[in-house]
Design an enzyme around this catalytic site. Structure first.
Site, short mmCIF file in Angstrom:
data_model
loop_
_atom_site.label_atom_id
_atom_site.label_comp_id
_atom_site.label_asym_id
_atom_site.label_seq_id
_atom_site.Cartn_x
_atom_site.Cartn_y
_atom_site.Cartn_z
N ASP A 115 54.42 40.01 39.09
CA ASP A 115 53.63 39.95 37.86
C ASP A 115 54.50 39.37 36.74
O ASP A 115 55.52 39.97 36.38
CB ASP A 115 53.21 41.39 37.51
CG ASP A 115 51.94 41.46 36.70
OD1 ASP A 115 51.73 40.57 35.87
OD2 ASP A 115 51.18 42.43 36.89
N ASP B 263 50.19 37.37 33.61
CA ASP B 263 49.53 38.29 32.69
C ASP B 263 48.94 37.53 31.48
O ASP B 263 49.61 36.67 30.90
CB ASP B 263 50.59 39.29 32.20
CG ASP B 263 50.01 40.45 31.42
OD1 ASP B 263 49.19 41.17 31.98
OD2 ASP B 263 50.40 40.62 30.24
N GLU C 62 45.55 35.96 34.87
CA GLU C 62 44.67 36.95 34.26
C GLU C 62 44.12 36.34 32.98
O GLU C 62 44.88 36.05 32.06
CB GLU C 62 45.43 38.23 33.94
CG GLU C 62 44.49 39.33 33.49
CD GLU C 62 45.14 40.39 32.62
OE1 GLU C 62 44.62 41.50 32.58
OE2 GLU C 62 46.15 40.09 31.97
N HIS D 132 44.71 48.23 37.31
CA HIS D 132 45.38 49.31 36.58
C HIS D 132 44.88 49.43 35.14
O HIS D 132 45.36 50.29 34.41
CB HIS D 132 46.89 49.06 36.60
CG HIS D 132 47.24 47.78 35.89
ND1 HIS D 132 46.91 46.53 36.40
CD2 HIS D 132 47.83 47.54 34.70
CE1 HIS D 132 47.30 45.59 35.56
NE2 HIS D 132 47.85 46.17 34.51
N ASP D 133 43.98 48.56 34.70
CA ASP D 133 43.42 48.63 33.35
C ASP D 133 41.97 49.11 33.35
O ASP D 133 41.37 49.26 32.29
CB ASP D 133 43.42 47.25 32.68
CG ASP D 133 44.82 46.67 32.48
OD1 ASP D 133 45.76 47.46 32.30
OD2 ASP D 133 44.95 45.43 32.51
O1 TEU Z 1 45.98 43.25 30.29
C1 TEU Z 1 45.31 42.39 29.46
C2 TEU Z 1 44.16 42.91 28.71
O2 TEU Z 1 43.82 42.34 27.69
C3 TEU Z 1 43.40 44.04 29.16
O3 TEU Z 1 42.95 44.19 30.40
C4 TEU Z 1 43.69 45.24 28.39
O4 TEU Z 1 44.06 46.29 29.22
C5 TEU Z 1 42.42 45.56 27.65
O5 TEU Z 1 42.20 44.53 26.72
C6 TEU Z 1 42.53 46.83 26.91
O6 TEU Z 1 41.26 47.22 26.55
C7 TEU Z 1 47.26 42.89 30.70
C8 TEU Z 1 47.79 43.94 31.62
O7 TEU Z 1 47.03 44.00 32.78
C9 TEU Z 1 47.86 45.23 30.87
O8 TEU Z 1 48.23 46.32 31.67
C10 TEU Z 1 48.83 45.04 29.73
O9 TEU Z 1 48.83 46.18 28.92
C11 TEU Z 1 48.46 43.84 28.87
O10 TEU Z 1 48.14 42.69 29.63
C12 TEU Z 1 49.64 43.45 28.00
O11 TEU Z 1 50.65 42.91 28.76
#
Ligand code: TEU
Length: 549
Positions: free
Chosen positions: A95, A196, A247, A321-322
């Protein structure tokens, strides 16, 4: 390995398996579970960041891209994991968090010390004459996206946490440094990269947004395709075996045609999230509304058909994970737990695209329903616990929202067995174990031929055995039906019908074609009730039918 025939398994190392009894998952823990993943049948594991980090955002705040955080182990542990995975035919996907670094990164520290070279690695701007920050953009985790630095009388941009300053991609030196990072991990034999929030790296104008939170000024920005093509040509594009996924936050489909074009100039595939906002109000996720089934189908079908037309490739998924656990979100974690988890798996795995399974999804893990703030660990949840109360919501209402939308819902420890800490660790885990691990766990599901785990195995197998699953075009069927999602896939002389009931009520669905000539490949009930053109579907029933033309 053909990524169209592959399945990726996502590991959140912090919550996967703890080998040294500190309550915190680690790389050796992952190595110890490779046989489990081999048995499941996955081809790649994507691991969320395990680089040196203060862990304000669980590793998405990287302090050093070249070193393993001691909490996760050592470079030797990584090399061992990589060797052992390879022996089992599993490849690693790392990642890469390149939109921002941690504020503890050496580059940012030098920037703060006033070194102009490194100040230009980040985005520093003067505030407005009236003393306000440079723009009204909001951080994704809540609050304004700029942080004031008194020493310079300037602000720096952080689209995420204040400890995650955004990198300045318009500076060629930044891009070269990031290319070095990729080449370093390529040198270690890594064959996959996830990038990311990579569609946020090219910022447009720094202006107030009177229509929204600022995202239109940095999402799919003006130089994004140029930057991705450059990164591709300078690094992973030189190795045809490497697969990549971007992503894409709030992206547009038109941009994804280019990000994930089959010409391979940018990335292999994209994660888009529109289908996971069907239980939001617009972009607002901190609300409770029932999910919109029609919208869910429409978005999925739209991406399926248009990406195909434009020769572009999707990553397909429900969980990461989000996101909250899908069985709690679009299924029924109570009475029809098993049926609905299998049905949701069927829908994703029979789509056109590379499927991603998030750890524990293959067991039907559910949201934990935490009702104490001390149980929540995520910076976004903690911020919104405060923000929503400041907006006037009573604490109890805020808990109801967190139980549904918190990112911690998916971050509870992997449920390996029914023991005290679910077999995740001998010590108390960093985040509480879901009490239902006594019932939902890998050990018991591996002994049960009818389990969700065994069903996911079959889904993965289908993609390998039938080209139509991997390559076929998709045609939505009876798109407006109130409770059924159905589609037809075709490839050369192969045809597939995938029919799923999204609700707990029986329904008779008319396929508009005779179903006699089809063979049943898979279903989540012991049999299927088909006669003539009709399928009688029980609660959350899914069935996959096949015909060779
Ligand atoms: O996530 C990006 C992101 O914008 C979302 O999925 C975020 O969790 C959501 O907007 C919140 O409501 C990525 C990663 O997957 C995440 O875990 C990180 O926190 C984020 O980027 C920052 O690096």
């Amino acid at each position: 390995m053909d990524f169209k025939k592959s399945v990726v398994y996502q590991i959140y190392p912090k919550s996967f398996c703890d080998s040294n009894g500190d309550g915190f998952g680690d790389l050796k823990g992952v190595t110890g579970k490779l046989d489990y993943l081999k048995e499941l049948g996955v081809d790649y594991i994507w691991m969320t960041p395990f680089f040196v980090s203060p862990q304000n955002d669980n590793g998405y705040d990287v302090e050093d891209y070249y070193s393993i955080d001691p909490r996760y182990g050592t470079m030797e542990d990584f090399e061992e994991l990589s060797r052992e995975a390879k022996k089992r035919g599993i490849r690693l996907m790392l990642d890469m968090v390149f939109n921002h670094t941690s504020d503890r990164h050496e580059w940012f520290q030098k920037a703060l010390a006033g070194d102009p070279k490194y100040k230009n690695f980040y985005i520093f701007k003067k505030g407005k004459a009236n003393g306000e920050p440079p723009t009204n953009w909001e951080s994704k985790f809540g609050g304004n996206a700029w942080k004031y630095v008194e020493k310079f009388d300037e602000y720096y941009l952080h689209l995420f946490d204040v400890s995650q300053p955004d990198l300045n991609w318009d500076n060629p030196e930044v891009r070269q440094e990031l290319q070095k990072v990729i080449r370093f991990w390529m040198g270690k034999g890594v064959k996959g990269f996830r990038f990311d929030v990579v569609n946020l790296i090219s910022k447009d104008k720094y202006e107030d947004d009177y229509e929204g939170d600022g995202r239109r000024f940095y999402t799919d920005g003006p130089r994004i395709h140029e930057y991705l093509q450059e990164l591709n040509a300078a690094t992973f594009g030189t190795d045809a075996e490497i697969i990549t996924v971007g992503e894409m936050s709030s992206t547009s489909m038109e941009n994804c045609y280019r990000y994930a074009s089959e010409d391979g100039k940018e990335l292999s595939m994209v994660f888009s999230f529109h289908h996971l906002k069907v239980d939001f109000v617009g972009n607002e996720k901190w609300v409770i509304v029932p999910y919109d089934f029609q919208k869910l189908k429409h978005i999925l079908f739209d991406w399926q058909t248009h990406m195909t037309e434009h020769h572009a490739w999707n990553a397909v998924f429900w969980c990461n994970h989000d996101q909250p656990r899908v069985v709690s979100r679009f299924g029924d974690e109570g009475r029809y737990w098993k049926e609905s988890a299998k049905m949701l798996g069927t829908v994703i795995h029979c789509l056109r695209g590379t499927p991603y399974i998030y750890q524990g999804e293959e067991l039907g893990m559910t949201n934990p329903h935490f009702d104490q703030i001390s149980q929540y660990k995520d910076v976004e949840s903690l911020n919104h616990f405060r923000i929503l109360q400041e907006k006037g919501l009573p604490e109890s209402a805020v808990y109801e929202i967190l139980k549904i939308h918190s990112r911690d819902n998916s971050r509870t420890p992997m449920q390996w067995d029914g023991g005290k800490y679910a077999g995740f660790s001998d010590a108390e885990p960093w985040i509480s174990v879901n009490p239902n691990h006594v019932r939902i766990n890998a050990e018991s599901e591996m002994q049960d031929d009818d389990s969700i785990f065994r069903y996911y195995q079959k889904l993965i197998r289908l993609r390998k055995d039938y080209d139509v699953v991997a390559y076929g075009d998709l045609e939505p069927l009876d798109e407006k039906h109130p409770s059924v999602m159905a589609y037809r896939r075709t490839w050369k002389d192969q045809e597939l019908l995938v029919i799923s009931n999204f609700y707990g009520k029986e329904v008779t669905w008319d396929a508009g074609r005779g179903l006699d000539g089809y063979t049943r490949l898979l279903g989540n009930y012991e049999d299927s009730r088909l006669s003539g053109t009709k399928a009688e579907l029980r609660p959350y029933e899914a069935v996959v039918l096949y015909k060779s033309l």
